[in-house]
Design a protein around this motif. Structure first.
Motif, PDB file in Angstrom:
ATOM      1  N   UNK A 255     -29.050  10.058   6.966  1.00  0.00           N
ATOM      2  CA  UNK A 255     -27.997  10.153   7.990  1.00  0.00           C
ATOM      3  C   UNK A 255     -27.827   8.826   8.731  1.00  0.00           C
ATOM      4  N   UNK A 256     -28.929   8.232   9.164  1.00  0.00           N
ATOM      5  CA  UNK A 256     -28.857   6.984   9.938  1.00  0.00           C
ATOM      6  C   UNK A 256     -28.367   5.822   9.084  1.00  0.00           C
ATOM      7  N   UNK A 257     -28.780   5.766   7.825  1.00  0.00           N
ATOM      8  CA  UNK A 257     -28.441   4.619   6.964  1.00  0.00           C
ATOM      9  C   UNK A 257     -26.946   4.501   6.705  1.00  0.00           C
ATOM     10  N   UNK A 258     -26.239   5.585   6.830  1.00  0.00           N
ATOM     11  CA  UNK A 258     -24.811   5.499   6.536  1.00  0.00           C
ATOM     12  C   UNK A 258     -23.980   4.993   7.717  1.00  0.00           C
ATOM     13  N   UNK A 259     -24.605   4.813   8.858  1.00  0.00           N
ATOM     14  CA  UNK A 259     -23.904   4.185   9.988  1.00  0.00           C
ATOM     15  C   UNK A 259     -23.645   2.704   9.676  1.00  0.00           C
ATOM     16  N   UNK A 260     -24.683   1.923   9.306  1.00  0.00           N
ATOM     17  CA  UNK A 260     -24.386   0.523   8.957  1.00  0.00           C
ATOM     18  C   UNK A 260     -23.527   0.388   7.702  1.00  0.00           C
ATOM     19  N   UNK A 261     -23.630   1.329   6.783  1.00  0.00           N
ATOM     20  CA  UNK A 261     -22.779   1.284   5.580  1.00  0.00           C
ATOM     21  C   UNK A 261     -21.311   1.437   5.979  1.00  0.00           C
ATOM     22  N   UNK A 262     -21.024   2.424   6.801  1.00  0.00           N
ATOM     23  CA  UNK A 262     -19.635   2.643   7.241  1.00  0.00           C
ATOM     24  C   UNK A 262     -19.118   1.444   8.031  1.00  0.00           C
ATOM     25  N   UNK A 263     -19.965   0.884   8.877  1.00  0.00           N
ATOM     26  CA  UNK A 263     -19.553  -0.284   9.668  1.00  0.00           C
ATOM     27  C   UNK A 263     -19.273  -1.481   8.765  1.00  0.00           C
ATOM     28  N   UNK A 264     -20.145  -1.717   7.801  1.00  0.00           N
ATOM     29  CA  UNK A 264     -19.963  -2.860   6.892  1.00  0.00           C
ATOM     30  C   UNK A 264     -18.707  -2.701   6.045  1.00  0.00           C
ATOM     31  N   UNK A 265     -18.422  -1.495   5.600  1.00  0.00           N
ATOM     32  CA  UNK A 265     -17.213  -1.265   4.802  1.00  0.00           C
ATOM     33  C   UNK A 265     -15.949  -1.551   5.613  1.00  0.00           C
ATOM     34  N   UNK A 266     -16.005  -1.295   6.925  1.00  0.00           N
ATOM     35  CA  UNK A 266     -14.851  -1.592   7.789  1.00  0.00           C
ATOM     36  C   UNK A 266     -14.758  -3.088   8.102  1.00  0.00           C
ATOM     37  N   UNK A 267     -15.904  -3.707   8.372  1.00  0.00           N
ATOM     38  CA  UNK A 267     -15.909  -5.128   8.752  1.00  0.00           C
ATOM     39  C   UNK A 267     -15.656  -6.053   7.567  1.00  0.00           C
ATOM     40  N   UNK A 268     -16.105  -5.643   6.399  1.00  0.00           N
ATOM     41  CA  UNK A 268     -15.946  -6.475   5.200  1.00  0.00           C
ATOM     42  C   UNK A 268     -15.289  -5.633   4.111  1.00  0.00           C
ATOM     43  N   UNK A 269     -13.979  -5.503   4.135  1.00  0.00           N
ATOM     44  CA  UNK A 269     -13.263  -4.626   3.188  1.00  0.00           C
ATOM     45  C   UNK A 269     -13.147  -5.244   1.791  1.00  0.00           C
ATOM     46  N   UNK A 270     -14.237  -5.271   1.090  1.00  0.00           N
ATOM     47  CA  UNK A 270     -14.281  -5.862  -0.244  1.00  0.00           C
ATOM     48  C   UNK A 270     -13.651  -4.918  -1.263  1.00  0.00           C
ATOM     49  N   UNK A 271     -12.763  -5.460  -2.079  1.00  0.00           N
ATOM     50  CA  UNK A 271     -12.092  -4.683  -3.115  1.00  0.00           C
ATOM     51  C   UNK A 271     -13.079  -4.401  -4.243  1.00  0.00           C
ATOM     52  N   UNK A 272     -13.071  -3.183  -4.721  1.00  0.00           N
ATOM     53  CA  UNK A 272     -13.977  -2.814  -5.814  1.00  0.00           C
ATOM     54  C   UNK A 272     -13.676  -3.650  -7.060  1.00  0.00           C
ATOM     55  N   UNK A 273     -14.723  -3.954  -7.836  1.00  0.00           N
ATOM     56  CA  UNK A 273     -14.524  -4.825  -8.999  1.00  0.00           C
ATOM     57  C   UNK A 273     -13.519  -4.294 -10.017  1.00  0.00           C
ATOM     58  N   UNK A 274     -13.486  -2.978 -10.225  1.00  0.00           N
ATOM     59  CA  UNK A 274     -12.547  -2.454 -11.226  1.00  0.00           C
ATOM     60  C   UNK A 274     -11.098  -2.651 -10.793  1.00  0.00           C
TER      61      UNK A 274
END
Length: 175
Positions: free
Chosen positions: A71-90
């Motif tokens: 549960x806790x680990x997905x807080x930084x994951x969600x934040x990083x996905x918003x701060x660094x919107x990297x396009x998926x390789x495919x």
């Protein structure tokens, strides 16, 4: 510093293309398509809750720790996905091999890899005799994310670091 960052991006893309392009075969296509779900929400949440609620006491604590770490680990994951919107390789690299209904949200960091390590680390700490199995399964989840065209190696590495760090802290701070 900018040159170093560009070199790292190039290395990241080349390693991804090698894994995604050169290693494809029928055996991996079958197994990695299914094993990647060991890092998915349904499996990880159910595994934590079942271990916590139904396992013997020696495993129940690790199930609770894994649930909290997950549960806790997905807080930084969600934040990083918003701060660094990297396009998926495919979506970014023509010729990337992928499978049915690939994800289209941001790729950095890998949530599946984060979840796999969040679940595995408390188990490995509590039951070191099972470390080889839990570590291997977590690494397979991370590898599968690249193989399936969904994440770059740096996405997977970041997910492993986040999952491992949060899980280790959860176990260390557990009452």
């Amino acid at each position: 510093m900018r040159r170093l960052f560009k070199k790292l991006q190039l290395w990241d893309r080349r390693l991804f293309q090698w894994i995604n392009g050169r290693l494809h075969n029928r055996f991996f296509n079958f197994w990695l398509y299914y094993l990647t779900h060991l890092g998915g929400a349904t499996f990880t949440i159910c595994a934590c809750l079942l271990c916590w609620g139904l396992a013997p006491p020696s495993w129940s604590t690790q199930g609770a720790q894994a649930a909290v770490a997950l549960a806790i680990s997905h807080i930084p994951v969600a934040a990083a996905k918003k701060m660094y919107p990297r396009v998926r390789p495919h979506l970014a690299l023509p010729g990337t091999r992928t499978f049915r209904k690939p994800l289209v949200d941001h790729s950095f960091p890998s949530g599946h890899t984060t979840a796999a390590f969040s679940l595995a680390v408390p188990m490995m700490i509590g039951h070191p005799e099972w470390t080889a199995l839990f570590l291997a399964l977590s690494l397979v989840v991370g590898f599968s994310r690249m193989y399936l065209g969904l994440h770059y190696p740096s996405d997977v590495l970041a997910g492993a670091v986040i999952g491992t760090s949060v899980a280790t802290a959860t176990v260390a701070l557990w009452p």
